[in-house]
Design a protein around this motif. Structure first.
Motif, mmCIF file in Angstrom:
data_model
loop_
_atom_site.group_PDB
_atom_site.id
_atom_site.type_symbol
_atom_site.label_atom_id
_atom_site.label_comp_id
_atom_site.label_asym_id
_atom_site.label_seq_id
_atom_site.Cartn_x
_atom_site.Cartn_y
_atom_site.Cartn_z
ATOM 1 N N ALA A 21 0.811 -1.209 0.000
ATOM 2 C CA ALA A 21 0.000 0.000 0.000
ATOM 3 C C ALA A 21 0.841 1.254 0.000
ATOM 4 O O ALA A 21 0.360 2.323 -0.344
ATOM 5 C CB ALA A 21 -0.918 -0.006 1.232
ATOM 6 N N GLY A 22 2.091 1.127 0.441
ATOM 7 C CA GLY A 22 2.968 2.295 0.445
ATOM 8 C C GLY A 22 2.958 2.986 1.788
ATOM 9 O O GLY A 22 2.143 2.716 2.657
ATOM 10 N N THR A 23 3.875 3.919 1.926
ATOM 11 C CA THR A 23 4.030 4.584 3.217
ATOM 12 C C THR A 23 2.826 5.411 3.588
ATOM 13 O O THR A 23 2.641 5.723 4.755
ATOM 14 C CB THR A 23 5.268 5.486 3.176
ATOM 15 O OG1 THR A 23 5.141 6.394 2.089
ATOM 16 C CG2 THR A 23 6.524 4.658 2.993
ATOM 17 N N ALA A 24 1.999 5.771 2.642
ATOM 18 C CA ALA A 24 0.811 6.557 2.977
ATOM 19 C C ALA A 24 -0.128 5.779 3.867
ATOM 20 O O ALA A 24 -0.914 6.357 4.609
ATOM 21 C CB ALA A 24 0.071 6.980 1.702
ATOM 22 N N LEU A 25 -0.059 4.450 3.815
ATOM 23 C CA LEU A 25 -0.942 3.637 4.651
ATOM 24 C C LEU A 25 -0.348 3.349 6.009
ATOM 25 O O LEU A 25 -1.065 3.102 6.966
ATOM 26 C CB LEU A 25 -1.230 2.307 3.947
ATOM 27 C CG LEU A 25 -2.035 2.436 2.670
ATOM 28 C CD1 LEU A 25 -2.225 1.065 2.061
ATOM 29 C CD2 LEU A 25 -3.355 3.088 2.962
ATOM 30 N N TYR A 227 -9.826 -4.923 1.767
ATOM 31 C CA TYR A 227 -9.098 -3.849 2.435
ATOM 32 C C TYR A 227 -9.188 -2.618 1.551
ATOM 33 O O TYR A 227 -8.755 -2.643 0.388
ATOM 34 C CB TYR A 227 -7.639 -4.222 2.683
ATOM 35 C CG TYR A 227 -6.886 -3.096 3.339
ATOM 36 C CD1 TYR A 227 -7.100 -2.796 4.678
ATOM 37 C CD2 TYR A 227 -6.005 -2.310 2.614
ATOM 38 C CE1 TYR A 227 -6.437 -1.748 5.281
ATOM 39 C CE2 TYR A 227 -5.342 -1.254 3.217
ATOM 40 C CZ TYR A 227 -5.569 -0.975 4.549
ATOM 41 O OH TYR A 227 -4.926 0.077 5.142
ATOM 42 N N LEU A 228 -9.756 -1.549 2.088
ATOM 43 C CA LEU A 228 -10.046 -0.353 1.303
ATOM 44 C C LEU A 228 -9.388 0.867 1.929
ATOM 45 O O LEU A 228 -9.527 1.101 3.129
ATOM 46 C CB LEU A 228 -11.562 -0.113 1.239
ATOM 47 C CG LEU A 228 -12.451 -1.307 0.871
ATOM 48 C CD1 LEU A 228 -13.921 -0.957 1.098
ATOM 49 C CD2 LEU A 228 -12.209 -1.725 -0.568
ATOM 50 N N ARG A 229 -8.718 1.659 1.120
ATOM 51 C CA ARG A 229 -8.271 2.985 1.524
ATOM 52 C C ARG A 229 -8.461 3.887 0.311
ATOM 53 O O ARG A 229 -7.566 4.034 -0.525
ATOM 54 C CB ARG A 229 -6.808 2.971 1.994
ATOM 55 C CG ARG A 229 -6.634 2.476 3.423
ATOM 56 C CD ARG A 229 -7.362 3.344 4.438
ATOM 57 N NE ARG A 229 -7.199 2.897 5.825
ATOM 58 C CZ ARG A 229 -8.065 2.142 6.454
ATOM 59 N NH1 ARG A 229 -9.130 1.688 5.832
ATOM 60 N NH2 ARG A 229 -7.868 1.811 7.718
ATOM 61 N N GLY A 230 -9.664 4.459 0.221
ATOM 62 C CA GLY A 230 -10.011 5.244 -0.947
ATOM 63 C C GLY A 230 -9.110 6.425 -1.174
ATOM 64 O O GLY A 230 -8.783 6.771 -2.318
ATOM 65 N N SER A 231 -8.652 7.083 -0.096
ATOM 66 C CA SER A 231 -7.810 8.269 -0.238
ATOM 67 C C SER A 231 -6.471 7.942 -0.889
ATOM 68 O O SER A 231 -5.832 8.806 -1.491
ATOM 69 C CB SER A 231 -7.562 8.906 1.133
ATOM 70 O OG SER A 231 -6.947 7.970 2.010
ATOM 71 N N MET A 285 -13.415 -3.028 6.931
ATOM 72 C CA MET A 285 -13.182 -2.218 8.117
ATOM 73 C C MET A 285 -13.967 -0.918 7.990
ATOM 74 O O MET A 285 -14.123 -0.385 6.890
ATOM 75 C CB MET A 285 -11.692 -1.939 8.277
ATOM 76 C CG MET A 285 -10.880 -3.199 8.482
ATOM 77 S SD MET A 285 -9.119 -2.848 8.540
ATOM 78 C CE MET A 285 -8.484 -4.514 8.764
ATOM 79 N N SER A 286 -14.446 -0.416 9.101
ATOM 80 C CA SER A 286 -15.338 0.741 9.084
ATOM 81 C C SER A 286 -14.722 1.954 8.413
ATOM 82 O O SER A 286 -15.357 2.611 7.585
ATOM 83 C CB SER A 286 -15.763 1.094 10.510
ATOM 84 O OG SER A 286 -16.452 0.036 11.107
ATOM 85 N N LYS A 287 -13.480 2.270 8.772
ATOM 86 C CA LYS A 287 -12.836 3.434 8.173
ATOM 87 C C LYS A 287 -12.581 3.223 6.689
ATOM 88 O O LYS A 287 -12.626 4.170 5.900
ATOM 89 C CB LYS A 287 -11.523 3.758 8.902
ATOM 90 C CG LYS A 287 -11.720 4.380 10.274
ATOM 91 C CD LYS A 287 -12.392 5.732 10.168
ATOM 92 C CE LYS A 287 -12.499 6.392 11.535
ATOM 93 N NZ LYS A 287 -13.215 7.687 11.464
ATOM 94 N N GLY A 288 -12.299 2.001 6.310
ATOM 95 C CA GLY A 288 -12.116 1.708 4.899
ATOM 96 C C GLY A 288 -13.396 1.941 4.121
ATOM 97 O O GLY A 288 -13.384 2.506 3.013
ATOM 98 N N LEU A 289 -14.512 1.526 4.700
ATOM 99 C CA LEU A 289 -15.796 1.751 4.038
ATOM 100 C C LEU A 289 -16.084 3.242 3.922
ATOM 101 O O LEU A 289 -16.528 3.728 2.876
ATOM 102 C CB LEU A 289 -16.907 1.046 4.815
ATOM 103 C CG LEU A 289 -18.290 1.071 4.166
ATOM 104 C CD1 LEU A 289 -18.284 0.335 2.832
ATOM 105 C CD2 LEU A 289 -19.330 0.470 5.105
ATOM 106 N N GLU A 290 -15.807 3.973 4.984
ATOM 107 C CA GLU A 290 -15.999 5.423 4.943
ATOM 108 C C GLU A 290 -15.132 6.062 3.861
ATOM 109 O O GLU A 290 -15.549 7.010 3.195
ATOM 110 C CB GLU A 290 -15.652 6.035 6.304
ATOM 111 C CG GLU A 290 -16.623 5.675 7.417
ATOM 112 C CD GLU A 290 -16.158 6.211 8.760
ATOM 113 O OE1 GLU A 290 -15.225 7.059 8.775
ATOM 114 O OE2 GLU A 290 -16.700 5.785 9.785
ATOM 115 N N SER A 291 -13.928 5.524 3.673
ATOM 116 C CA SER A 291 -12.983 6.138 2.736
ATOM 117 C C SER A 291 -13.419 6.034 1.287
ATOM 118 O O SER A 291 -12.922 6.774 0.438
ATOM 119 C CB SER A 291 -11.592 5.509 2.901
ATOM 120 O OG SER A 291 -11.518 4.234 2.288
ATOM 121 N N VAL A 292 -14.344 5.109 0.993
ATOM 122 C CA VAL A 292 -14.841 4.993 -0.387
ATOM 123 C C VAL A 292 -16.247 5.570 -0.537
ATOM 124 O O VAL A 292 -16.865 5.427 -1.584
ATOM 125 C CB VAL A 292 -14.811 3.532 -0.870
ATOM 126 C CG1 VAL A 292 -13.383 3.007 -0.894
ATOM 127 C CG2 VAL A 292 -15.703 2.635 -0.019
#
Length: 346
Positions: A21-25, A227-231, A285-292
């Motif tokens: 995912a890279g350092t941003a994650l 696993y989601l990180r929309g940002s 994960m809740s924050k992952g869902l929020e991120s998309v």
């Protein structure tokens, strides 16, 4: 973000997911978030005897540590602990264990994945999910707890070089790891009897949840862990080493990634991969869902709306900090997953 160990969790294939995912994650296992159920159904209640999702339920009696103790560290060292007056756990699942054992008053810092109420006022000693050695040492810890996904390695070595006892624990990735993880943390803190009590209580609560599952009727529903990180435009499908299959299977489902013969922890989420997995439900994960952008945003990702889970809008969201923690709050996680997965069972 454990074990995801970010938090899952990541911290739980967290280190490998973090690399992808890279350092941003940041560290995969250091997960943020608040519990939510995204299916439109009422949120699941905690399992019988369990604390609310935002609080830790410590043992009723504060244990008295018997020190010094010398314990093995997962990186091959033997570490002697002389004092637990100032404890720094370097991820949320370890913080959960410290507080559950009744030693929360001795904790002097937290990482970003430690989101439960009792630790809210502690200073944060991570920066973008990475440990700050300077922050740790400034708080004069007498013992530091880490796991294999804790990083960067330079910071860990800097803490050790300062003479602070630092114990590395193996990542917990399945239900069978819960008891051993409790034992090891309790031993490192000089409270083995409290560890036995907490282990027994946790096992009992897990058994209570499993006993309430509806009887199997036909094939188990397939559940895909995403696993989601929309940002950061990171969208991954969990495989057999993601940390989620043990929970999915215990809750009465079948891990879709494993059934689709994926390998390793995570694979990029594509329409083709989802079609092959054909999940009946999706775990996030809740924050992952929020991120998309919530359920509607998730359904807009390629291929999701065409799966049985997408057509039925069967999305199960669990707090990032608890989903893959594999500790005393795992009974709550199982309860939430099972309640949503079998919500139509009679």
């Amino acid at each position: 973000m454990s074990r995801p160990r970010s938090p899952r969790s990541p911290r739980t294939p967290r280190s490998r997911l973090r690399a992808r995912a890279g350092t941003a994650l940041g560290v995969l296992a250091l997960l943020l978030g608040a519990s939510a159920c995204a299916t439109g159904e009422p949120a699941a209640a905690p399992a019988a005897g369990a604390a609310s999702p935002d609080r830790i339920d410590p043992l009723p009696d504060t244990p008295t540590p018997r020190l010094p103790v010398t314990v093995p560290s997962a990186d091959g060292r033997q570490v002697t602990v002389d004092s637990v007056e100032r404890i720094i756990p370097l991820n949320g699942s370890l913080s959960e264990l410290v507080f559950s054992l009744g030693l929360g008053r001795n904790a002097v810092a937290r990482d970003v994945s430690t989101t439960f109420e009792q630790a809210a006022q502690l200073p944060v000693i991570t920066q973008a999910h990475e440990v700050s050695a300077e922050g740790v040492l400034s708080l004069r810890p007498t013992v530091v707890l880490a796991d294999r996904s804790t990083g960067p390695a330079e910071a860990v070595e800097q803490v050790r070089a300062a003479g602070v006892p630092l114990i590395v624990l193996d990542d917990a990735k399945k239900l069978d790891d819960v008891g051993a993880r409790i034992d090891r943390v309790a031993a490192a803190l000089g409270v083995p009897e409290a560890g036995e009590e907490l282990k027994s209580r946790t096992a009992r609560h897990i058994s209570e949840v499993l006993a309430k599952l509806p009887p199997a009727a036909g094939a188990r529903p397939k559940v895909a862990f995403l696993y989601l990180r929309g940002s950061a435009s990171v969208f991954l499908l969990g495989g057999p080493d993601s940390g989620a299959p043990s929970l999915i299977e215990a809750a009465g489902g079948e891990d879709a990634g494993t059934a689709a013969k994926l390998s390793g922890d995570f694979t990029p989420l594509t329409s083709e991969a989802l079609v092959k997995a054909a999940p009946d439900a999706i775990l996030v994960m809740s924050k992952g869902l929020e991120s998309v952008g919530g359920v509607d945003g998730l359904l807009a990702l390629p291929g999701v709306a065409q799966t049985p889970a997408g057509l039925d809008r069967r999305i199960i969201a669990v707090d990032d900090g608890r989903l893959l923690s594999y500790g005393p709050r795992t009974p709550q996680v199982l309860h939430e997953i099972a309640t949503q997965l079998h919500r139509d069972a009679k």
